[in-house]
Design an enzyme around this catalytic site. Structure first.
Site, PDB file in Angstrom:
ATOM      1  N   GLU A 327      30.972 -33.291  40.812  1.00  0.00           N
ATOM      2  CA  GLU A 327      30.952 -33.113  39.349  1.00  0.00           C
ATOM      3  C   GLU A 327      31.888 -34.062  38.611  1.00  0.00           C
ATOM      4  O   GLU A 327      32.612 -33.667  37.710  1.00  0.00           O
ATOM      5  CB  GLU A 327      31.300 -31.652  39.013  1.00  0.00           C
ATOM      6  CG  GLU A 327      30.277 -30.685  39.603  1.00  0.00           C
ATOM      7  CD  GLU A 327      30.590 -29.229  39.342  1.00  0.00           C
ATOM      8  OE1 GLU A 327      29.658 -28.477  39.048  1.00  0.00           O
ATOM      9  OE2 GLU A 327      31.768 -28.857  39.445  1.00  0.00           O
TER      10      GLU A 327
HETATM   11  N1  IFG Z   1      30.396 -25.928  41.172  1.00  0.00           N
HETATM   12  C1  IFG Z   1      31.703 -26.553  41.348  1.00  0.00           C
HETATM   13  C2  IFG Z   1      32.849 -25.643  41.728  1.00  0.00           C
HETATM   14  C3  IFG Z   1      32.738 -24.261  41.124  1.00  0.00           C
HETATM   15  C4  IFG Z   1      31.370 -23.692  41.404  1.00  0.00           C
HETATM   16  C5  IFG Z   1      31.271 -22.240  40.986  1.00  0.00           C
HETATM   17  C6  IFG Z   1      30.960 -27.240  43.580  1.00  0.00           C
HETATM   18  C7  IFG Z   1      30.999 -28.275  44.669  1.00  0.00           C
HETATM   19  C8  IFG Z   1      30.342 -24.544  40.719  1.00  0.00           C
HETATM   20  N2  IFG Z   1      31.572 -27.571  42.416  1.00  0.00           N
HETATM   21  O1  IFG Z   1      30.421 -26.176  43.771  1.00  0.00           O
HETATM   22  O2  IFG Z   1      34.067 -26.242  41.308  1.00  0.00           O
HETATM   23  O3  IFG Z   1      33.014 -24.276  39.740  1.00  0.00           O
HETATM   24  O4  IFG Z   1      30.143 -21.620  41.529  1.00  0.00           O
END
Ligand code: IFG
Length: 515
Positions: A327
């Site tokens: 992200e």
């Molecule tokens: N995605 C984000 C996490 C977390 C997650 C919550 C990943 C690799 C959503 N990154 O999962 O930091 O916020 O479900």
């Protein structure tokens, strides 16, 4: 009376009458074994403990520790269990055998009959994994620490080894901080189900949780906040080392994650110079993602990363360091790749290997990398095509922070809701079926902590789904299915009650169970 006296005379005068242990026939139908072992056969007679029962152990300290754990489990019984490496019957033995007989480093053989209870592995790890099965064979009363006056262990022979070498759980200690004791409690629970990797998500936008001596403000400032400010905190390097050592004592490897270049607001709030504009950001207590990035163009960024990796690597006996890489929505693709290639070199300089979320494939990976699949199979597939290995954390099946149902009091729902059956009914081998199985190292269950702030919350979301994941990671596909697992899990609730695990009581399991 006269007859008995006569028999006694006969014995004394003619034979060395070893007291034949009376034979107790047993059956294994009531056993609840999760993860289900590879091979299990029933023996006619069980192992009966008595005053003469001895304990034998290999000389390796880790194996002696397992024998000691066994003895302490039976402290509420009248059996002395004297250590004696000379006897060959009426003995509980913990042995190391050649890898010819037990090829898998985590494999074991548990053989129980009227003459002996023997647990063998070709490494201490294998003996330890087998001990978890033995714990599940022992009666609940014993595990509950109740006084018991007689004990017979069902006769069986189990030959077992894991399907996948990587069977893990991730705990996000950045959104909400969890204490050393809370992490050690989770490690105890993970060990019972033969998990062998604990991925600690140590840094994110809301918190920096690991002391870096060369950059003290990372924890002084970056460790002073959390989501809604509810759970600030950080691990000193001594704290972290004690977690690593405790995990190691349960044959679990800690994998530290320093997420970068995104998910870095806590560091950016701690050191103005890490920001491209030279101004520190504000501490962030919200739950958004994808708004932060280290400054790719500045040299100090790489000095910072190297100092961090150097200190983390020195405290990490495991092979891998997790660099995150997820992200990074405000880092251009070009900058992202430049940044990661520089950081990959730093990790290698400190003799560690890189794990990253699947997005890191864009920077160029190879067979020495692990990409962690969480959202897009297409992304992870590009990493696999470059030779990288993969660990499977598909959010719709493995994200323990997903609510069970919309009514769950904690958790998120962006990947959907995941009931106990949905977490179990999928096939890890089918996610990337076109690659050699050797490239799929295993599975990992991430627990993100935006919405949780206690061990009870951890356990509510992790159990029982993590137990099902443990079976998918350990057991051979031919040996399990949802119907058999559902029956075993239903019976396993009593053991979780004894263990004090705050599990979710799923209605999915209450439905009528086919006999
Ligand atoms: N995605 C984000 C996490 C977390 C997650 C919550 C990943 C690799 C959503 N990154 O999962 O930091 O916020 O479900």
């Amino acid at each position: 009376m006269a007859f008995r006296f006569f028999m006694l005379l006969i014995c004394i005068s003619f034979f060395s009458c070893k007291k034949e242990k009376n034979l107790v026939s047993t059956n294994i139908d009531k056993l609840v074994l999760i993860p289900i072992p590879d091979q299990i056969v029933e023996e006619d007679y069980g192992f009966l403990f008595d005053q003469e029962t001895r304990v034998m152990s290999d000389t390796l300290p880790e194996v002696q520790a397992i024998a000691t754990q066994f003895k302490s489990l039976l402290k509420q019984t009248p059996f002395p269990l004297i250590l004696d490496n000379e006897v060959d019957e009426n003995v509980v033995s913990f042995n190391i055998v050649s890898s010819d007989s037990i090829p898998s480093p985590e494999g074991y053989v548990l053989a129980i009959n009227n003459k002996r209870l023997s647990l063998a592995g070709s490494t201490p790890t294998g003996v330890f994994r087998g001990m978890q099965t033995l714990l599940q064979v022992l009666p609940d009363a014993l595990i509950a620490g109740k006084q018991i006056d007689s004990l017979v262990i069902p006769g069986l022979k189990i030959i077992d080894e894991p399907q996948y070498e990587y069977r893990g759980m991730m705990l996000d200690v950045a959104r909400h901080f969890f204490t050393v004791d809370e992490v050690k409690r989770l490690i105890d629970q993970m060990a019972l189900y033969k998990l062998n990797k604990l991925h600690l998500h140590l840094t994110d936008d809301q918190g920096w949780r690991i002391e870096i001596k060369s950059w003290p403000k990372l924890t002084e400032i970056g460790g002073s906040s959390s989501v809604r400010g509810e759970r600030p905190g950080f691990y000193t390097q001594e704290d972290y080392k004690s977690i690593v050592a405790y995990a190691q004592s349960k044959f679990i490897t800690v994998i530290p994650e320093i997420d970068m270049p995104g998910h870095t607001n806590a560091a950016l709030a701690s050191y103005p110079e890490l920001n491209c504009n030279g101004k520190a950001t504000k501490l962030y207590r919200g739950m958004r993602v994808g708004f932060s990035t280290l400054c790719v163009d500045k040299d100090i960024t790489y000095a910072f990363v190297e100092d961090v990796i150097k200190e983390i690597a020195a405290m990490t006996p495991g092979t891998y360091i997790h660099l995150g890489g997820d992200e990074s929505h405000v880092t251009s693709k070009k900058d992202y790749n430049i940044f990661l290639n520089k950081v990959f070199s730093i990790v290698k300089k400190y003799k560690k290997q890189v794990i990253g979320w699947e997005e890191i494939e864009s920077a160029g990976v190879d067979s020495t990398y692990i990409v962690q699949h969480w959202q897009r199979t297409t992304t992870a597939s590009r990493g696999l095509a470059q030779g990288a290995k993969v660990i499977l954390s598909p959010a719709k099946r493995m994200y323990l922070d997903m609510k069970y149902t919309k009514k769950s009091p904690v958790g998120l729902t962006w990947a959907g809701t995941v009931e106990v059956d949905s977490a179990y009914i999928w096939k890890p081998s089918q996610i990337f079926k076109d690659v050699p199985p050797s490239q799929v190292l295993g599975i990992e269950s991430p627990l993100w902590s935006e919405t949780i702030k206690s061990s009870d919350d951890i356990e509510y979301l992790a159990f029982p789904r993590l137990i099902g994941h443990a079976e998918l990671g350990w057991s051979k596909r031919k040996n399990y299915n949802w119907d058999s697992y559902k029956l075993r899990l239903n019976k396993h609730y009593n053991r979780m009650n004894i263990l004090g695990i705050n599990y979710y009581k799923s209605p999915v399991l209450k439905t009528k169970i086919k006999p």
